[in-house]
Motif scaffolding. Sequence first.
Motif, PDB file in Angstrom:
ATOM      1  N   TRP A  55       0.848  -1.181   0.000  1.00 43.18           N
ATOM      2  CA  TRP A  55       0.000   0.000   0.000  1.00 43.18           C
ATOM      3  C   TRP A  55       0.885   1.232   0.000  1.00 43.18           C
ATOM      4  CZ3 TRP A  55      -4.947   1.130  -0.685  1.00 43.18           C
ATOM      5  CH2 TRP A  55      -5.390   2.402  -0.354  1.00 43.18           C
ATOM      6  N   ARG A  61      -3.037   4.170  -2.876  1.00 43.26           N
ATOM      7  CA  ARG A  61      -3.356   3.052  -3.772  1.00 43.26           C
ATOM      8  C   ARG A  61      -2.649   1.792  -3.313  1.00 43.26           C
ATOM      9  NH1 ARG A  61      -4.373   5.068  -9.429  1.00 43.26           N
ATOM     10  NH2 ARG A  61      -5.177   3.018  -9.798  1.00 43.26           N
ATOM     11  N   GLN A  62      -3.244   0.660  -3.652  1.00 43.73           N
ATOM     12  CA  GLN A  62      -2.607  -0.637  -3.462  1.00 43.73           C
ATOM     13  C   GLN A  62      -1.948  -1.025  -4.781  1.00 43.73           C
ATOM     14  OE1 GLN A  62      -5.195  -3.878  -2.392  1.00 43.73           O
ATOM     15  NE2 GLN A  62      -3.496  -5.251  -1.987  1.00 43.73           N
TER      16      GLN A  62
END
Length: 91
Positions: A55, A61-62
């Motif tokens: 992450w 965002r992942q």
Amino acid sequence: MGLPNVGGPIVTRGGLVFIAPVQERTFRGFDLGTGREVWSVRLPAGGQATPMTYWSGASDRQFVVIAAGGHVPLKTKLGTSLVAYALPKRT
């Protein structure tokens, strides 16, 4: 897919399964609930490895990451890439 595998899958909390250990240099994402392929991309070299995920707080965002180094006994294209893909933001 009927090809030799070296590596394993990773499953995200959102229900996506990623796998890339096959000879055709393709990194794939599947929906865990349906088994349907929802994403694929060609890798620069064989991705015979278990994917990783992280992450990023900076982008919120992942990411899913795969080492694309190939495999000599499986005769896949060799390389030295570490490739990361951002997962879609959840709304």
